[in-house]
Motif scaffolding. Structure first.
Motif, mmCIF file in Angstrom:
data_model
loop_
_atom_site.group_PDB
_atom_site.id
_atom_site.type_symbol
_atom_site.label_atom_id
_atom_site.label_comp_id
_atom_site.label_asym_id
_atom_site.label_seq_id
_atom_site.Cartn_x
_atom_site.Cartn_y
_atom_site.Cartn_z
ATOM 1 N N ARG A 122 -6.184 4.553 29.589
ATOM 2 C CA ARG A 122 -6.301 5.181 30.907
ATOM 3 C C ARG A 122 -4.956 5.314 31.630
ATOM 4 O O ARG A 122 -4.764 6.253 32.399
ATOM 5 C CB ARG A 122 -7.251 4.365 31.784
ATOM 6 C CG ARG A 122 -8.682 4.318 31.279
ATOM 7 C CD ARG A 122 -9.559 3.542 32.243
ATOM 8 N NE ARG A 122 -10.961 3.531 31.843
ATOM 9 C CZ ARG A 122 -11.933 2.984 32.544
ATOM 10 N NH1 ARG A 122 -11.661 2.390 33.703
ATOM 11 N NH2 ARG A 122 -13.187 3.014 32.107
ATOM 12 N N SER A 123 -4.053 4.376 31.402
ATOM 13 C CA SER A 123 -2.856 4.272 32.254
ATOM 14 C C SER A 123 -1.573 4.812 31.643
ATOM 15 O O SER A 123 -0.548 4.877 32.328
ATOM 16 C CB SER A 123 -2.625 2.794 32.624
ATOM 17 O OG SER A 123 -3.744 2.243 33.263
ATOM 18 N N SER A 124 -1.582 5.198 30.386
ATOM 19 C CA SER A 124 -0.341 5.571 29.713
ATOM 20 C C SER A 124 0.427 6.678 30.419
ATOM 21 O O SER A 124 1.651 6.592 30.614
ATOM 22 C CB SER A 124 -0.627 5.994 28.263
ATOM 23 O OG SER A 124 -0.983 4.890 27.481
ATOM 24 N N ASP A 125 -0.263 7.737 30.786
ATOM 25 C CA ASP A 125 0.425 8.883 31.384
ATOM 26 C C ASP A 125 1.093 8.513 32.702
ATOM 27 O O ASP A 125 2.192 9.004 33.013
ATOM 28 C CB ASP A 125 -0.556 10.033 31.601
ATOM 29 C CG ASP A 125 -0.995 10.682 30.299
ATOM 30 O OD1 ASP A 125 -0.323 10.451 29.272
ATOM 31 O OD2 ASP A 125 -2.011 11.397 30.307
ATOM 32 N N GLU A 126 0.451 7.654 33.488
ATOM 33 C CA GLU A 126 1.036 7.224 34.761
ATOM 34 C C GLU A 126 2.191 6.253 34.558
ATOM 35 O O GLU A 126 3.163 6.258 35.307
ATOM 36 C CB GLU A 126 -0.030 6.557 35.627
ATOM 37 C CG GLU A 126 -1.111 7.494 36.138
ATOM 38 C CD GLU A 126 -2.146 6.750 36.952
ATOM 39 O OE1 GLU A 126 -2.175 6.946 38.185
ATOM 40 O OE2 GLU A 126 -2.917 5.965 36.368
ATOM 41 N N GLU A 167 4.143 2.844 22.368
ATOM 42 C CA GLU A 167 4.225 4.299 22.519
ATOM 43 C C GLU A 167 4.699 4.708 23.908
ATOM 44 O O GLU A 167 5.382 5.725 24.055
ATOM 45 C CB GLU A 167 2.863 4.935 22.222
ATOM 46 C CG GLU A 167 2.467 4.881 20.759
ATOM 47 C CD GLU A 167 1.148 5.586 20.506
ATOM 48 O OE1 GLU A 167 0.706 6.363 21.383
ATOM 49 O OE2 GLU A 167 0.551 5.364 19.441
ATOM 50 N N VAL A 168 4.341 3.956 24.938
ATOM 51 C CA VAL A 168 4.734 4.348 26.296
ATOM 52 C C VAL A 168 6.144 3.885 26.651
ATOM 53 O O VAL A 168 6.623 4.173 27.745
ATOM 54 C CB VAL A 168 3.740 3.844 27.367
ATOM 55 C CG1 VAL A 168 2.367 4.438 27.145
ATOM 56 C CG2 VAL A 168 3.691 2.328 27.427
ATOM 57 N N ARG A 228 4.241 5.951 31.848
ATOM 58 C CA ARG A 228 5.383 6.416 31.050
ATOM 59 C C ARG A 228 6.611 6.753 31.907
ATOM 60 O O ARG A 228 7.718 6.270 31.631
ATOM 61 C CB ARG A 228 4.958 7.619 30.206
ATOM 62 C CG ARG A 228 5.842 7.857 28.985
ATOM 63 C CD ARG A 228 5.354 9.089 28.220
ATOM 64 N NE ARG A 228 3.968 8.973 27.814
ATOM 65 C CZ ARG A 228 3.559 8.410 26.676
ATOM 66 N NH1 ARG A 228 4.447 7.913 25.844
ATOM 67 N NH2 ARG A 228 2.275 8.358 26.377
ATOM 68 N N PRO A 229 6.500 7.544 32.977
ATOM 69 C CA PRO A 229 7.692 7.846 33.777
ATOM 70 C C PRO A 229 8.211 6.633 34.545
ATOM 71 O O PRO A 229 9.415 6.510 34.790
ATOM 72 C CB PRO A 229 7.220 8.946 34.730
ATOM 73 C CG PRO A 229 5.740 8.816 34.784
ATOM 74 C CD PRO A 229 5.322 8.335 33.425
#
Length: 254
Positions: free
Chosen positions: A124-128, A159-160, A130-131
């Motif tokens: 759930r949280s990877s995209d948030e 991966e993150v 990563r930056p």
């Protein structure tokens, strides 16, 4: 492998905050821990500043001679202080930007939680994340993610962009207290070995103490760092701070 002992000072700050005073001093206790042989200092500033405050982080960053590890929820937003003489909480990432600790441990705790009690769900949280991880690494921070001993989730931590994971050891500590920890210990050992195999460093923390730390360390040869605060504070009352540091270092094989 030598395992670093990082002392969490949240409970010292909690005692201070119970009175309208600066005693006991967080920075003085940090120096006492360093003088006694601690390898690092950890703090976890929460938005309500019920223990470690933002100002403590700034003061510690200016005086520490050992590794500084700041833990917290990367999504924690600024919050107004409701206590006289206490500065507003500027948001977790702003604290990190101002202090640039050697290590930043990201933890998925909410404002309502009494303490951290689970790792990230990176599905759930990877995209948030990563930056945020990229920004922290650009600031010079080593980034660790608070994780359960779940190899699928640990793979996503790599991966993150995380450098390390911190295994949430509450379930192991509970199992040890109940007298049957072999299955839990095996799960943590497998998670640690997997993390190391994909290039992640391994930290651990939560409810580790003088009774359960030694066997945990022996079962996880890839372990690099533990952070201990609650149990350490209680044990230091009985043993004295210097003897307490020595006892924990002995559990870590030193």
């Amino acid at each position: 492998m030598s395992v670093a002992l990082s002392i969490n000072l949240n409970k010292i700050a909690l005692i201070r905050n119970s009175r309208d005073t600066e005693y006991p001093s967080v920075t003085q206790h940090a120096q006492m821990c360093i003088d006694a042989g601690a390898d690092g200092i950890t703090v976890h500033p929460r938005p309500d500043q019920r223990h470690i405050r933002a100002d403590d982080c700034y003061e510690l960053a200016n005086m520490l001679s050992v590794e500084f590890n700041i833990e917290g929820n990367p999504f924690a937003a600024p919050m107004k202080s409701d206590r006289a003489g206490v500065s507003d909480y500027p948001g977790f990432l702003e604290i990190v930007r101002r202090t640039r600790p050697a290590q930043c441990t990201l933890v998925p705790d909410s404002n309502s939680q009494l303490t951290s009690d689970h790792g990230f769900d990176l599905v759930r949280s990877s995209d948030e994340l990563r930056p945020i991880i990229a920004e922290l690494k650009a600031l010079g921070c080593r980034v660790s993610l608070f994780m359960d001993p779940d190899t699928a989730q640990i793979a996503l931590a790599k991966e993150v962009g995380a450098d390390r994971i911190e295994l949430y050891t509450g379930p192991y500590a509970h199992a040890h207290e109940q007298g049957d920890h072999s299955a839990s210990l095996q799960q943590f050992a497998q998670a640690s070995s997997f993390a190391a195999s994909i290039g992640l460093g391994v930290n651990a923390g939560h409810d580790l103490n003088l009774k359960n730390l030694s066997v945990f360390r022996q079962a996880l040869p890839d372990l690099q760092e533990v952070s201990i605060g609650h149990a350490f504070t209680v044990d230091a009352i009985e043993l004295g701070l210097k003897n307490c540091i020595a006892a924990y270092q002995q559990c870590l094989g030193k």
